[in-house]
Design an enzyme around this catalytic site. Structure first.
Site, PDB file in Angstrom:
ATOM      1  N   SER A  44      31.416  28.872  22.027  1.00  0.00           N
ATOM      2  CA  SER A  44      30.561  29.228  20.910  1.00  0.00           C
ATOM      3  C   SER A  44      30.590  30.677  20.783  1.00  0.00           C
ATOM      4  O   SER A  44      29.794  31.487  21.026  1.00  0.00           O
ATOM      5  CB  SER A  44      29.139  29.007  21.451  1.00  0.00           C
ATOM      6  N   GLU A 209      30.081  24.654  31.819  1.00  0.00           N
ATOM      7  CA  GLU A 209      29.732  25.664  32.932  1.00  0.00           C
ATOM      8  C   GLU A 209      29.236  25.121  34.065  1.00  0.00           C
ATOM      9  O   GLU A 209      28.501  25.805  34.784  1.00  0.00           O
ATOM     10  CB  GLU A 209      28.894  26.679  31.973  1.00  0.00           C
ATOM     11  N   LYS A 388      25.620  36.395  34.269  1.00  0.00           N
ATOM     12  CA  LYS A 388      25.621  34.877  34.036  1.00  0.00           C
ATOM     13  C   LYS A 388      26.935  34.563  34.350  1.00  0.00           C
ATOM     14  O   LYS A 388      27.993  34.952  33.745  1.00  0.00           O
ATOM     15  CB  LYS A 388      25.468  34.667  32.425  1.00  0.00           C
TER      16      LYS A 388
END
Ligand code: PGA
Ligand code: ZN
Length: 415
Positions: A44, A209, A388
């Site tokens: 993305s 992920e 993250k």
């Protein structure tokens, strides 16, 4: 520093896509030493990121670049990175590719740390301080992406996953990183058992992920499950979201649960979710050019300085776009992805600029990852608010979380 040789090759990332790995060689105290780095890639992606060059093509271009690098000495990270930037000559790094430039920039950083006899995170801290910024470093809070929606769910195309939001994260609210990691791992297993009971085992998949991907009927359903599991066991966890709103932007509106919402309706929807599920951060709540919608949204949190509005595709680790976002007060934190800008020193410059304007920084992996753990050192080095790196599962995600653990232990043994 004189680089003796560089080997570049194409490897596969966690999605089985081609990517680049570089090994740098140099002589240190009469011995040949080498360091290895590799680069991830996104799905993305923001439209304003530097260009990702097809790895095979990058390999072809590399010979010329290598010759030029090996022909000279470099005294600093900035000099090395600026050299590559000028060889490319475009702002989008489309000639050499942001991925090729970055894997070389990372290699140079690793080799420099080795030459200076310090860990990579200390080298990066020193480099950041070179931008004359004062900041109070914290050990980054990990943002674990435990449920994967949107482009990362893998199920959406089959019409099964109705999650519009891309990431449902749990964020430990403890200072001790090792405790936070264990809590997240325990929560992840509990969530897996819960989902397998609710949807049956053959309906629980892993997204890009390593977060779970199941046939949820709505964003609320996923949030409710996470929230209730946290409450029931009194876990010291809060919830964060990455909407990746450019992915649901359609005809000037946002597709949520099959309906098209205006940006103000979407902001109301977020407000309700934030209150109901005690959410503490939202990344990319609006389309990548909506500086004003971001800023209207941030203005709702005047008294809640603890709430983070994180800019990712809006700012793409780019100083020019960050400048606009700061002027417009569009967010209060920036996501830092080295791949978005293509060199270590430009990313550090962006971090310094964010800090000077009282923004927080959250360092991020990409959805297509490798086993490289550079971002763990980068996050600690810049004293980032958060990092993250996906769910606490799968080797390419755990490489980052385990490197953080190693650094955490190293730092705490010393003090
Ligand atoms: P990407 O997504 O790596 O697939 O671009 C990650 C994110 O949006 O934060
Ligand atoms: Zn994002």
């Amino acid at each position: 520093m004189r680089i003796k040789d560089i080997h570049l090759k194409v490897i596969l990332d966690s999605r089985g896509q081609s990517t680049l790995e570089a090994e740098f060689f140099a002589e240190l105290k009469g011995e040949t030493k080498s360091v290895i780095s590799s680069v991830p890639s996104g799905k993305s992606k923001g439209s304003y990121e530097v260009v990702f060059l097809e790895p095979q093509l990058a390999l072809e271009k590399f010979d010329q670049v290598k010759e030029k690098i090996l022909a000279r000495d470099f005294v600093s990270q900035k000099e090395f990175d600026d050299f590559l930037i000028s060889l490319d000559g475009t702002s989008s790094k489309k000639i050499l590719g942001g991925n090729l430039i970055l894997v070389l920039s990372m290699g140079f950083a690793r080799l420099s740390a080795l030459f200076q006899g310090i860990p990579l995170y200390q080298y990066l801290r020193k480099e950041l301080e070179g931008f004359e910024v004062s900041f109070i470093p914290v050990f980054p809070f990990p943002f674990f992406n435990v449920i994967n929606g949107g482009a990362h769910s893998g199920l959406r195309n089959e019409g099964k996953n109705f999650l519009d939001f891309q990431e449902f994260q749990i964020i430990p609210q403890v200072k001790d990183y090792s405790v936070g990691l264990s809590v997240a791992q325990e929560f992840y297993k509990k969530l897996q058992r819960f989902l397998e009971e609710k949807f049956s085992k053959d309906q629980v998949f892993l997204g890009d992920e390593a977060g779970f991907s199941c046939p949820f009927s709505s964003n609320e359903e996923a949030l409710e499950i996470i929230f209730e599991l946290i409450k029931k066991a009194h876990y010291p966890l809060k919830i964060g979201l990455d909407i990746a709103a450019s992915q649901i932007f359609e005809k000037g509106g946002y597709r949520i649960g099959g309906k098209l919402l205006s940006s103000s309706q979407l902001a109301d929807y977020y407000k309700d979710l934030i209150n109901r599920y005690e959410i503490i951060s939202i990344e990319d709540p609006f389309f990548e050019d909506s500086f004003d919608d971001f800023s209207n949204f941030l203005s709702l949190f005047k008294d809640a300085s603890n709430f983070l509005v994180i800019a990712d595709d809006l700012t793409v680790t780019n100083k020019e776009r960050l400048t606009t976002a700061i002027t417009k007060k569009s967010a209060n934190a920036i996501l830092i992805k080295l791949t978005q800008i293509g060199t270590v020193s430009e990313a550090l410059e962006v971090v310094a600029f964010a800090y000077k304007n009282n923004w927080k920084a959250v360092v991020s992996h990409r959805s297509g990852e490798t086993l490289d753990d550079f971002i763990a050192d980068f996050a600690v080095g810049i004293g980032a608010w958060g990092i993250k790196a996906g769910a606490p599962a799968k080797p390419e995600r755990m490489a980052k979380y385990y490197r953080l653990l190693e650094i955490w232990q190293e730092i705490n043994q010393k003090s």
